[in-house]
Design an enzyme around this catalytic site. Sequence first.
Site, PDB file in Angstrom:
ATOM      1  N   ALA A 125       9.212  -3.245 -10.649  1.00 25.39           N
ATOM      2  CA  ALA A 125       8.437  -2.114 -11.161  1.00 25.39           C
ATOM      3  C   ALA A 125       8.704  -0.836 -10.383  1.00 25.39           C
ATOM      4  CB  ALA A 125       6.954  -2.455 -11.110  1.00 25.39           C
ATOM      5  N   ASN A 192       5.403  -8.476  -5.405  1.00 17.78           N
ATOM      6  CA  ASN A 192       6.826  -8.299  -5.686  1.00 17.78           C
ATOM      7  C   ASN A 192       7.333  -6.927  -5.240  1.00 17.78           C
ATOM      8  OD1 ASN A 192       7.266 -10.856  -6.620  1.00 17.78           O
ATOM      9  ND2 ASN A 192       6.906 -10.330  -8.753  1.00 17.78           N
ATOM     10  N   HIS A 222       3.616   3.999  -8.302  1.00 12.45           N
ATOM     11  CA  HIS A 222       4.138   3.666  -6.974  1.00 12.45           C
ATOM     12  C   HIS A 222       4.819   4.905  -6.413  1.00 12.45           C
ATOM     13  CE1 HIS A 222       3.343  -0.544  -7.729  1.00 12.45           C
ATOM     14  NE2 HIS A 222       4.025  -0.475  -8.862  1.00 12.45           N
TER      15      HIS A 222
END
Lengths: 272, 272
Positions: A125, A192, A222
């Site tokens: 991601a 992850n 993020h």
Amino acid sequence: MKRIGLLGCGAIGTQIALAIDTGKIPGVLTHIYDNSKYAATELASKLNNKPLIVENSHLLSSNPIDIIVEAASQDAVKDVALSVLQNKRDLMIMSVGALLDESIYDVLSDACNHFKKTIYLPSGAIAGLDGLKSVKDELESVSITTTKHPRSLKGAKFFETSDINLDAIDSSTIIFEGTAKEAVSMFPANINVAALLSLCGIGSEKTIVKIIADPNTDKNTHHIEAKGKFGKMTFTIENFPDPNNPKTSRLAILSAIETLRKYCSDDIQIGT
Amino acid sequence: MKRIGLLGCGAIGTQIALAIDTGKIPGVLTHIYDNSKYAATELASKLNNKPLIVENSHLLSSNPIDIIVEAASQDAVKDVALSVLQNKRDLMIMSVGALLDESIYDVLSDACNHFKKTIYLPSGAIAGLDGLKSVKDELESVSITTTKHPRSLKGAKFFETSDINLDAIDSSTIIFEGTAKEAVSMFPANINVAALLSLCGIGSEKTIVKIIADPNTDKNTHHIEAKGKFGKMTFTIENFPDPNNPKTSRLAILSAIETLRKYCSDDIQIGT
């Protein structure tokens, strides 16, 4: 054409299988496995080119396959990764958190070298890992700030011992700040991303993770900062959740598909 | 161990050769070529493991080599790329601008497929291409803003027909805004970054380039924004120039070394 075996027929495995079946990934899905025979049968029923359903996960790599795609769980990685390499198959791992255990990482890295095989970890991601791994030897600091809606953080182990009431948060609030190593045990849903960043850069004890709950966002964001002799890199990735699987960012699935597409293609490959 | 041939023994070629010679890249540099025999001899003299100097660029790929590394010029790419693939060698290209010519891109892409070989394009002075190529099919817009000291822009073709006096700029000033296609002909020093971004995303006619002259900076900064159904990505890369070669960002060299290291390694490969 490359032959692919799929371990795990859940939401992510299904989307990878569909990408192969529709020709987006130029390979052939020959064998699949899931702990739930029902899930495997369900997946097979959706595909035009029917794969064989094998009876246990180790049978995937005993068949004449080029690469096994793990989309199951960290336990599945611990269980089969080494035998996949020993059987001289490549491996793509989605449950990257399993590699934060250094003894596992080292064993698998040595096995890649010994058996002349490769393990692929998609960027998940996040993005910018091309830059980060290039400057790995010069990195001085790496941090990631993840902002999510409070409901996306619910159920995390962190809240078992914290006074924070997610339901009471009415504006952007810092929930956690610590090392990636601490974060992965407290916030499994972030595992992850924190694992990829740690492995790619300066390790889980030096990578700093901040988690923010923001009741006014509909995205997972993020924000990564990395500094060193080379200069500075800042990456901000605002992900919409995948409509088919709200727990996963759409980018995490797209990056897995792209990694596998690249593996199956003889072509111009852009990016480090 | 992978056998490497090097085309171009200038500043970048030299640093790649040194990375091989010192074991940072686990391969063997077996053959080198440069239009200047002097440059090739100079490079060989710096290496512990002496490569053979071949007499013309086409002789590199007629030797038993796994990959040719081009670090010469766009003309060199146009001259040798196809024959490298025909000789069944892989190719890493530094002069990425050559591929903006669509007819060349298509011929080389087809040749990769036909001869089962791969062309590698490192991420250069930017990062985030892992994310960008994953969302390629969903991209709606891509833009890059490059900020440099005015002296780094001097000599660009753009100023032949512009009223802008670089020496008179005393604060951050937008010099150019247009498509990547327009930018590459006007600002050749920006060509590789604009080319990589265009090839990776939505093409040189839709990718927007902005160039800013800032007399108060000592870095080259690239700010990339990409939007689409997946969400949004923003990458800011602040590069210090390479001390050995001030015209090149340190990251451009490090990303080339990392691409080649990965090619030569059987290991865990992080990132899409």
